[in-house]
Each structure stands twice: as C-alpha cells, then as structure tokens.
Design an enzyme around this catalytic site. Structure first.
Site, PDB file in Angstrom:
ATOM      1  N   ASP A 155       0.823  -1.202   0.000  1.00 45.97           N
ATOM      2  CA  ASP A 155       0.000   0.000   0.000  1.00 45.97           C
ATOM      3  C   ASP A 155       0.861   1.257   0.000  1.00 45.97           C
ATOM      4  O   ASP A 155       0.427   2.310   0.442  1.00 45.97           O
ATOM      5  CB  ASP A 155      -0.927  -0.021   1.232  1.00 45.97           C
ATOM      6  CG  ASP A 155      -1.943   1.104   1.238  1.00 45.97           C
ATOM      7  OD1 ASP A 155      -2.382   1.519   0.154  1.00 45.97           O
ATOM      8  OD2 ASP A 155      -2.289   1.587   2.339  1.00 45.97           O
ATOM      9  N   ASP A 158       3.996   5.532  -4.130  1.00 50.49           N
ATOM     10  CA  ASP A 158       4.365   5.575  -5.550  1.00 50.49           C
ATOM     11  C   ASP A 158       5.791   5.085  -5.725  1.00 50.49           C
ATOM     12  O   ASP A 158       6.530   4.935  -4.762  1.00 50.49           O
ATOM     13  CB  ASP A 158       4.204   6.999  -6.118  1.00 50.49           C
ATOM     14  CG  ASP A 158       5.097   8.007  -5.416  1.00 50.49           C
ATOM     15  OD1 ASP A 158       6.322   7.803  -5.393  1.00 50.49           O
ATOM     16  OD2 ASP A 158       4.590   9.013  -4.892  1.00 50.49           O
TER      17      ASP A 158
END
Length: 286
Positions: A155, A158
């Site tokens: 999770d 980026d």
C-alpha cells in the site's frame, strides 16, 4: 475568492478541486503532508502534492486491495501491509474474523498521527488488537521475513521518492520469500493512461511477472486518481484470481461493501485492449 488545489498529473494536465479549508500542513522526515477539506470529496490527504485518498472515494481502493485476494485465498491468517499509514486497508481487513495478525509497516509516524487526528473513521483499523504497527522501511522489514504471511498488500504511495525501494526486483523477490507456499501479494500498479506513467507501469509488471508463477492485473475507477483510472497487481505462488475465485464462500460472509461485488471481481480482470497489449509486450520481452 475560491481556493483550489491542483494535482499535476502530467506536464499538460492538472486535476483541480475547490478547497474549503486547509486543515494541516507539515513536513515529516519522509514527505510533505497536507490535509484539505473540499466541498466535493470531503477531507483528503495529500503527500508531496499527490492525492492519496479522499473521504468520498477511499472505499473503492481499500475494498479492491482487500476483498479481491480474500475472495480467492481460503485460509488467510497472517497479513502484511507495506505502507498503510492511513489505516484504511487495516480497517477493511479486520472485518475478517479468521485473520489472526496484521502487521502494518509504515516508516512515517507523522502520517499515522495525522491520519488518526483527521481521519478517525479510516484510522480506527489501527485500534484492533490484531493490528501491529512497525515504524520501519518496508524493504528492510521484508529482508528479515521468510515464510511468514498468507497475504501481502503493498500500500505504498508511488515508485519514486523514499518509497522507490518498494518497487524493485529485490522487493518483489523478498515478498515472494516472505509469503507461505500458497501466498498472495496485491499491490498498486498505477495507471498506464498517460504516456509518462507507462514506463513505470511496464517495469512493474515485468518485475512481478518474472518473480511469481501467477501474475495478473485488475482495474478500478477511482475519481481522485490520475485519469480516474487505477490498476492493481495480483501475484501468487498458487492461486489464480479467477480460476480459484470462490464467490459463494465470499458472499456467505455477508460483508457490506460499497464498490466490490463478486460480479465486479470477475469484470475487474477484463482489461482494455491497450492495457492487454502493454502487459503482453512485457511478458514476452527477452
């Protein structure tokens, strides 16, 4: 005079929304954190000028990274969340009573504190006794894990900046080693719609495809994501997301959802032609 927040999706595209109030702004050891209150999306958290989630659409992301693997794997007891500092993934996982332990490895303590303060409904997942927060770099944590988890959910935000190490060949290899023999990994795959994001999308699939015997990509429509279109990766040592999918077993749980359904589960893996072409090209590269 109206105040607007703009996310720069590409050199030529901005995603803008009106802001009622800025509730928080601070610099952690890892990133700049902002919290805005907006008329359309409610409160939203922004890391380094990138929208991470909003109250209006966070349920889409959390349901798709949790319910998809949980509807496939029949015996999930131990889960690792890499990142997850907002608590949303943990909140969704604690609906499953058979899960015994959830490790949340989030290095940024400020991110967790801000989420607890401004998003208590999302961060309440941290309060479950099965959830254990570890403030450590995810790659470092994984180097010490072996045959420990049924499910890993990456999770992290980026593939750039401080979390870049979570998108490398070493990271996916470590995930493979940290999973049990029938383990599943689910991860953010980004969006290939804009040309400047396509290279990262391709590289990610190439690395995972070469690390796991089963590797598939699925999709969701999330309004605050770039182009409103987001992809997820499903990688497994044993289970196929469609062949081993058990909709009856999942429906018998009686879980309330706003986005995920067992029909949607199947449809999420039916991808547009241009995405199929990208994935096929990376899978056949020498």
């Amino acid at each position: 005079m109206a105040i607007w927040f703009s996310q720069q999706d590409t050199e030529h595209v901005k995603h803008s929304m009106e802001v009622k109030q800025q509730l928080f702004s601070g610099q952690s050891d890892y990133q700049h954190i902002d919290v805005f209150d907006t008329p359309e999306f409610g409160k939203m958290i922004v890391l380094d000028n990138e929208i991470i989630f909003s109250e209006a659409d966070e349920f889409i992301y959390n349901e798709m990274v949790v319910h998809v693997p949980m509807a496939v794997h029949p015996y999930v007891k131990n889960v690792l969340i890499i990142g997850g500092g907002d608590g949303g993934v943990a909140k969704t996982l604690i609906q499953y009573p058979e899960i015994e332990r959830i490790d949340v490895v989030e290095p940024d303590e400020m991110f967790i504190e801000v989420s607890r303060k401004f998003f208590p409904e999302t961060a309440k997942g941290f309060d479950d006794e099965r959830v254990h927060i570890v403030n450590m770099d995810g790659l470092r944590f994984l180097r010490r894990a072996s045959d420990a988890y049924d499910l890993i959910i990456n999770d992290s935000t980026d593939p750039f900046g401080y979390s870049e190490g979570l998108f490398t060949k070493e990271f996916y290899g470590n995930c493979y080693r940290a999973l049990h023999a029938d383990g599943i990994m689910v991860y953010q795959h980004g969006s290939p719609f804009y040309d400047e994001d396509e290279a990262a999308f391709r590289a990610m699939h190439r690395k995972v495809y070469r690390s796991f015997p089963i590797s598939r990509v699925y999709q969701a429509s999330i309004p605050t994501c770039p182009a409103g279109y987001w992809m997820f990766g499903f990688a497994s040592k044993k289970y196929h997301p469609l062949v081993d999918f058990d909709p009856v077993r999942w429906q018998q749980r009686g879980l309330k959802t706003w986005y995920y359904t067992t029909n949607l589960h199947r449809g999420a893996f039916m991808l547009p032609k241009y995405v199929e072409d990208i994935l096929n090209e990376e899978e056949t590269r020498s």
